[in-house]
Design a protein around this motif. Structure first.
Motif, mmCIF file in Angstrom:
data_model
loop_
_atom_site.group_PDB
_atom_site.id
_atom_site.type_symbol
_atom_site.label_atom_id
_atom_site.label_comp_id
_atom_site.label_asym_id
_atom_site.label_seq_id
_atom_site.Cartn_x
_atom_site.Cartn_y
_atom_site.Cartn_z
ATOM 1 N N SER A 130 0.661 -1.087 -0.056
ATOM 2 C CA SER A 130 0.086 0.083 -0.046
ATOM 3 C C SER A 130 0.836 1.224 0.172
ATOM 4 C CB SER A 130 -0.917 -0.137 1.244
ATOM 5 O OG SER A 130 -1.571 1.338 1.444
ATOM 6 N N ARG A 131 1.843 1.226 0.966
ATOM 7 C CA ARG A 131 2.557 2.410 1.000
ATOM 8 C C ARG A 131 3.713 2.531 -0.055
ATOM 9 N NH1 ARG A 131 1.443 1.126 6.295
ATOM 10 N NH2 ARG A 131 0.956 2.823 7.507
ATOM 11 N N PHE A 132 4.164 1.618 -0.771
ATOM 12 C CA PHE A 132 4.956 1.555 -1.995
ATOM 13 C C PHE A 132 4.416 1.983 -3.372
ATOM 14 C CE2 PHE A 132 7.557 -0.505 -5.495
ATOM 15 C CZ PHE A 132 8.748 0.383 -5.188
ATOM 16 N N THR A 133 2.918 1.553 -3.102
ATOM 17 C CA THR A 133 2.291 2.005 -4.359
ATOM 18 C C THR A 133 1.831 3.547 -4.333
ATOM 19 O OG1 THR A 133 1.076 0.055 -4.391
ATOM 20 C CG2 THR A 133 -0.051 1.683 -5.380
ATOM 21 N N ARG A 134 1.692 3.957 -2.963
ATOM 22 C CA ARG A 134 1.511 5.657 -2.683
ATOM 23 C C ARG A 134 2.629 6.364 -3.298
ATOM 24 N NH1 ARG A 134 -2.052 8.098 0.419
ATOM 25 N NH2 ARG A 134 -2.316 10.124 -0.226
ATOM 26 N N VAL A 135 3.986 5.699 -2.847
ATOM 27 C CA VAL A 135 5.072 6.125 -3.442
ATOM 28 C C VAL A 135 5.244 6.460 -4.745
ATOM 29 C CG1 VAL A 135 7.723 6.091 -3.381
ATOM 30 C CG2 VAL A 135 6.386 5.745 -1.500
ATOM 31 N N THR A 205 5.865 11.548 0.142
ATOM 32 C CA THR A 205 6.702 10.437 -0.395
ATOM 33 C C THR A 205 7.867 10.445 0.508
ATOM 34 O OG1 THR A 205 5.894 11.210 -2.625
ATOM 35 C CG2 THR A 205 7.736 9.842 -2.457
ATOM 36 N N ARG A 206 8.598 11.229 0.817
ATOM 37 C CA ARG A 206 9.723 11.211 1.632
ATOM 38 C C ARG A 206 9.549 10.325 2.829
ATOM 39 N NH1 ARG A 206 12.891 16.917 2.054
ATOM 40 N NH2 ARG A 206 13.975 15.652 3.410
ATOM 41 N N LYS A 207 8.334 10.800 3.558
ATOM 42 C CA LYS A 207 8.118 10.213 4.916
ATOM 43 C C LYS A 207 7.806 8.630 4.693
ATOM 44 C CE LYS A 207 6.157 14.425 7.015
ATOM 45 N NZ LYS A 207 5.161 15.109 7.369
ATOM 46 N N LEU A 208 6.975 8.340 3.487
ATOM 47 C CA LEU A 208 6.569 7.091 3.312
ATOM 48 C C LEU A 208 7.951 6.288 2.818
ATOM 49 C CD1 LEU A 208 3.626 7.531 0.895
ATOM 50 C CD2 LEU A 208 3.600 6.590 3.190
ATOM 51 N N VAL A 209 9.061 6.746 2.266
ATOM 52 C CA VAL A 209 10.123 5.894 1.761
ATOM 53 C C VAL A 209 11.023 5.613 3.318
ATOM 54 C CG1 VAL A 209 12.452 6.095 0.609
ATOM 55 C CG2 VAL A 209 10.142 6.962 -0.460
ATOM 56 N N GLN A 210 10.912 6.597 4.041
ATOM 57 C CA GLN A 210 11.753 6.333 5.384
ATOM 58 C C GLN A 210 10.918 5.438 6.090
ATOM 59 O OE1 GLN A 210 12.075 10.536 7.362
ATOM 60 N NE2 GLN A 210 12.920 11.284 5.344
#
Length: 251
Positions: A130-135, A205-210
Protein backbone atom coordinates in the motif's frame (compact mmCIF):
# COMPACT_ATOMS: atom_id res chain seq x y z
CA UNK A 1 20.27 11.49 -1.35
CA UNK A 2 17.52 13.02 0.74
CA UNK A 3 18.25 13.60 4.42
CA UNK A 4 15.73 12.50 7.10
CA UNK A 5 12.66 14.71 6.94
CA UNK A 6 11.18 15.78 10.27
CA UNK A 7 9.15 18.93 9.66
CA UNK A 8 5.52 18.67 10.80
CA UNK A 9 3.34 19.91 7.95
CA UNK A 10 0.41 20.74 10.22
CA UNK A 11 2.55 23.38 11.92
CA UNK A 12 3.85 24.89 8.67
CA UNK A 13 2.02 28.18 7.93
CA UNK A 14 3.32 28.25 4.36
CA UNK A 15 1.78 24.87 3.58
CA UNK A 16 -1.57 25.82 5.11
CA UNK A 17 -1.61 29.15 3.27
CA UNK A 18 -0.62 27.44 0.02
CA UNK A 19 -3.34 24.82 0.41
CA UNK A 20 -5.88 27.57 1.02
CA UNK A 21 -4.83 29.36 -2.19
CA UNK A 22 -4.80 26.13 -4.18
CA UNK A 23 -8.22 25.19 -2.83
CA UNK A 24 -9.73 28.56 -3.82
CA UNK A 25 -8.10 28.40 -7.26
CA UNK A 26 -9.45 24.95 -8.03
CA UNK A 27 -12.90 25.72 -6.63
CA UNK A 28 -13.09 28.89 -8.73
CA UNK A 29 -12.18 26.82 -11.79
CA UNK A 30 -14.92 24.29 -11.00
CA UNK A 31 -17.51 27.06 -10.59
CA UNK A 32 -16.43 28.85 -13.77
CA UNK A 33 -16.41 25.77 -15.99
CA UNK A 34 -19.71 24.56 -14.49
CA UNK A 35 -21.21 27.93 -15.46
CA UNK A 36 -19.86 27.62 -19.02
CA UNK A 37 -21.08 24.03 -19.22
CA UNK A 38 -24.67 25.27 -18.90
CA UNK A 39 -24.32 27.77 -21.74
CA UNK A 40 -26.14 26.55 -24.85
CA UNK A 41 -23.90 28.43 -27.30
CA UNK A 42 -20.95 26.07 -26.73
CA UNK A 43 -20.43 22.97 -28.87
CA UNK A 44 -20.34 19.40 -27.56
CA UNK A 45 -16.57 19.36 -28.00
CA UNK A 46 -16.20 22.49 -25.90
CA UNK A 47 -18.55 21.09 -23.25
CA UNK A 48 -16.43 17.96 -23.08
CA UNK A 49 -13.34 20.10 -22.48
CA UNK A 50 -15.15 21.97 -19.70
CA UNK A 51 -16.04 18.65 -18.07
CA UNK A 52 -12.43 17.49 -18.32
CA UNK A 53 -11.26 20.69 -16.65
CA UNK A 54 -13.78 20.23 -13.81
CA UNK A 55 -12.64 16.63 -13.34
CA UNK A 56 -8.99 17.70 -13.31
CA UNK A 57 -9.65 20.34 -10.65
CA UNK A 58 -11.48 17.80 -8.49
CA UNK A 59 -8.55 15.40 -8.83
CA UNK A 60 -6.13 18.11 -7.72
CA UNK A 61 -8.17 18.92 -4.62
CA UNK A 62 -8.60 15.28 -3.59
CA UNK A 63 -4.93 14.46 -4.16
CA UNK A 64 -3.75 17.52 -2.23
CA UNK A 65 -5.88 16.75 0.82
CA UNK A 66 -5.14 13.01 0.74
CA UNK A 67 -1.41 13.65 0.76
CA UNK A 68 -1.63 16.33 3.45
CA UNK A 69 -3.80 14.21 5.77
CA UNK A 70 -1.70 11.07 5.28
CA UNK A 71 1.43 13.06 6.03
CA UNK A 72 -0.21 14.40 9.21
CA UNK A 73 -1.12 10.85 10.29
CA UNK A 74 2.50 9.78 9.90
CA UNK A 75 3.56 12.78 12.02
CA UNK A 76 1.36 11.51 14.86
CA UNK A 77 3.26 8.20 14.90
CA UNK A 78 0.15 6.11 14.30
CA UNK A 79 1.32 4.46 11.08
CA UNK A 80 2.82 0.97 11.05
CA UNK A 81 4.38 -1.17 8.34
CA UNK A 82 1.99 -3.83 7.00
CA UNK A 83 3.91 -6.20 4.72
CA UNK A 84 2.44 -8.77 2.39
CA UNK A 85 3.69 -11.18 -0.27
CA UNK A 86 3.37 -9.74 -3.75
CA UNK A 87 4.33 -10.79 -7.26
CA UNK A 88 6.21 -7.69 -8.37
CA UNK A 89 5.84 -8.38 -12.09
CA UNK A 90 2.05 -8.48 -11.77
CA UNK A 91 2.08 -5.44 -9.50
CA UNK A 92 4.11 -3.26 -11.86
CA UNK A 93 2.23 -4.47 -14.96
CA UNK A 94 -1.07 -3.39 -13.37
CA UNK A 95 0.36 -0.09 -12.18
CA UNK A 96 1.95 0.76 -15.54
CA UNK A 97 -1.34 -0.07 -17.27
CA UNK A 98 -3.02 2.43 -14.96
CA UNK A 99 -0.44 5.06 -15.93
CA UNK A 100 -0.99 4.39 -19.64
CA UNK A 101 -4.72 4.98 -19.25
CA UNK A 102 -4.00 8.33 -17.61
CA UNK A 103 -1.51 9.42 -20.29
CA UNK A 104 -3.96 8.41 -23.03
CA UNK A 105 -6.35 11.15 -21.92
CA UNK A 106 -6.63 14.03 -24.33
CA UNK A 107 -4.96 16.61 -22.10
CA UNK A 108 -1.77 14.50 -22.08
CA UNK A 109 -1.68 13.81 -25.81
CA UNK A 110 1.82 15.31 -26.14
CA UNK A 111 3.32 12.96 -23.53
CA UNK A 112 4.63 9.46 -24.30
CA UNK A 113 4.86 6.82 -21.56
CA UNK A 114 7.62 4.21 -21.72
CA UNK A 115 8.31 1.36 -19.31
CA UNK A 116 11.36 -0.74 -18.63
CA UNK A 117 11.81 -3.64 -16.21
CA UNK A 118 14.48 -6.05 -15.05
CA UNK A 119 12.73 -8.90 -13.29
CA UNK A 120 13.08 -12.26 -11.58
CA UNK A 121 11.52 -15.40 -13.01
CA UNK A 122 9.30 -15.57 -9.89
CA UNK A 123 9.57 -12.08 -8.38
CA UNK A 124 7.56 -12.57 -5.20
CA UNK A 125 8.59 -10.32 -2.33
CA UNK A 126 7.45 -9.34 1.13
CA UNK A 127 6.64 -5.62 0.99
CA UNK A 128 4.28 -2.96 2.35
CA UNK A 129 2.44 -2.78 -0.94
CA UNK A 130 0.00 0.00 0.00
CA UNK A 131 2.69 2.49 0.98
CA UNK A 132 5.04 1.58 -1.85
CA UNK A 133 2.19 2.00 -4.33
CA UNK A 134 1.51 5.45 -2.88
CA UNK A 135 5.15 6.42 -3.37
CA UNK A 136 5.12 5.40 -7.03
CA UNK A 137 1.80 7.11 -7.77
CA UNK A 138 3.01 10.31 -6.12
CA UNK A 139 6.21 10.35 -8.15
CA UNK A 140 4.26 9.67 -11.34
CA UNK A 141 1.87 12.55 -10.62
CA UNK A 142 4.81 14.88 -10.01
CA UNK A 143 6.41 13.86 -13.31
CA UNK A 144 3.11 14.28 -15.14
CA UNK A 145 2.47 17.73 -13.70
CA UNK A 146 5.92 18.92 -14.84
CA UNK A 147 5.89 17.36 -18.33
CA UNK A 148 3.79 19.14 -20.92
CA UNK A 149 5.40 17.31 -23.85
CA UNK A 150 8.04 14.65 -24.36
CA UNK A 151 8.24 11.38 -22.47
CA UNK A 152 7.92 9.82 -19.04
CA UNK A 153 9.84 6.60 -18.49
CA UNK A 154 9.15 4.23 -15.58
CA UNK A 155 11.05 1.13 -14.58
CA UNK A 156 12.27 -1.05 -11.75
CA UNK A 157 15.01 -3.55 -10.95
CA UNK A 158 16.25 -5.81 -8.13
CA UNK A 159 19.80 -5.70 -6.80
CA UNK A 160 21.40 -6.69 -3.48
CA UNK A 161 18.03 -7.46 -1.84
CA UNK A 162 16.71 -4.04 -2.77
CA UNK A 163 13.90 -3.04 -5.09
CA UNK A 164 14.58 0.18 -6.96
CA UNK A 165 11.93 2.11 -8.85
CA UNK A 166 12.87 4.93 -11.20
CA UNK A 167 10.90 7.54 -13.10
CA UNK A 168 12.44 9.81 -15.71
CA UNK A 169 10.81 12.70 -17.52
CA UNK A 170 11.67 15.41 -20.04
CA UNK A 171 9.73 18.09 -18.18
CA UNK A 172 10.75 21.35 -16.55
CA UNK A 173 10.68 20.35 -12.89
CA UNK A 174 14.20 19.23 -11.96
CA UNK A 175 15.21 22.26 -9.89
CA UNK A 176 11.83 22.42 -8.17
CA UNK A 177 11.71 18.69 -7.39
CA UNK A 178 15.30 18.74 -6.14
CA UNK A 179 14.49 21.66 -3.85
CA UNK A 180 11.44 20.00 -2.27
CA UNK A 181 13.11 16.59 -2.05
CA UNK A 182 16.23 17.82 -0.27
CA UNK A 183 14.79 20.76 1.69
CA UNK A 184 14.63 20.77 5.48
CA UNK A 185 12.51 23.94 5.51
CA UNK A 186 9.33 23.81 3.41
CA UNK A 187 8.54 27.46 4.10
CA UNK A 188 11.84 28.57 2.62
CA UNK A 189 11.44 26.26 -0.37
CA UNK A 190 7.96 27.58 -1.09
CA UNK A 191 9.35 31.12 -1.36
CA UNK A 192 11.56 29.87 -4.20
CA UNK A 193 9.02 27.62 -5.90
CA UNK A 194 5.40 28.45 -5.14
CA UNK A 195 4.00 24.98 -5.78
CA UNK A 196 2.08 23.59 -2.80
CA UNK A 197 0.97 20.49 -4.72
CA UNK A 198 4.56 19.34 -5.35
CA UNK A 199 5.68 20.34 -1.84
CA UNK A 200 2.98 18.28 -0.10
CA UNK A 201 3.34 15.41 -2.55
CA UNK A 202 7.09 15.19 -2.12
CA UNK A 203 6.92 15.57 1.67
CA UNK A 204 4.60 12.57 1.97
CA UNK A 205 6.74 10.56 -0.44
CA UNK A 206 9.86 11.18 1.63
CA UNK A 207 8.11 10.14 4.84
CA UNK A 208 6.76 6.94 3.26
CA UNK A 209 10.20 6.00 1.90
CA UNK A 210 11.71 6.54 5.36
CA UNK A 211 9.01 4.32 6.91
CA UNK A 212 10.03 1.61 4.43
CA UNK A 213 13.70 2.03 5.47
CA UNK A 214 14.51 3.08 1.94
CA UNK A 215 16.23 5.96 0.20
CA UNK A 216 15.19 8.40 -2.50
CA UNK A 217 17.31 10.67 -4.67
CA UNK A 218 17.08 12.79 -7.79
CA UNK A 219 19.31 13.37 -10.82
CA UNK A 220 19.00 15.64 -13.80
CA UNK A 221 17.62 14.08 -16.98
CA UNK A 222 18.72 16.16 -19.95
CA UNK A 223 18.59 19.91 -19.42
CA UNK A 224 15.57 20.34 -17.16
CA UNK A 225 14.03 16.89 -16.80
CA UNK A 226 14.08 14.80 -13.62
CA UNK A 227 15.24 11.28 -12.86
CA UNK A 228 13.97 10.19 -9.44
CA UNK A 229 15.03 6.89 -7.89
CA UNK A 230 13.49 5.15 -4.89
CA UNK A 231 15.17 2.09 -3.37
CA UNK A 232 13.73 -0.02 -0.55
CA UNK A 233 14.90 -3.30 1.03
CA UNK A 234 12.70 -6.30 0.28
CA UNK A 235 12.56 -9.88 1.51
CA UNK A 236 12.22 -12.52 -1.18
CA UNK A 237 9.42 -15.03 -0.73
CA UNK A 238 10.45 -18.61 0.00
CA UNK A 239 9.30 -19.94 -3.38
CA UNK A 240 11.84 -17.91 -5.41
CA UNK A 241 14.10 -20.59 -6.86
CA UNK A 242 16.05 -18.86 -9.58
CA UNK A 243 17.60 -15.45 -8.83
CA UNK A 244 18.82 -14.94 -12.38
CA UNK A 245 17.43 -11.73 -13.85
CA UNK A 246 15.87 -11.43 -17.25
CA UNK A 247 15.64 -8.14 -19.07
CA UNK A 248 12.67 -6.93 -21.00
CA UNK A 249 11.62 -3.67 -22.59
CA UNK A 250 8.12 -2.54 -23.44
CA UNK A 251 6.98 0.73 -24.91
Amino acid sequence: KAEPFTQNMICCPSILAGMSREMRTQMNAIVAFSFLLNKKEYSDKEREEFSNQIYSSCEQIISLFDNFLDSAIIDTGNSKIESEICNMDDFFNDLFSEFREIVNKKRFRDVILMSESQTFISPECLIDLSRFTRVIRNLFQIALSNTKSGYIKVGYYFRDDKLTFCILDTGQGYLKCKEFLQSQDISQSLTRFNDTFTAVNMALTRKLVQMLNGSIWIECNGLTGSAIYCSIPVTAAANIENPVNKFSNTM
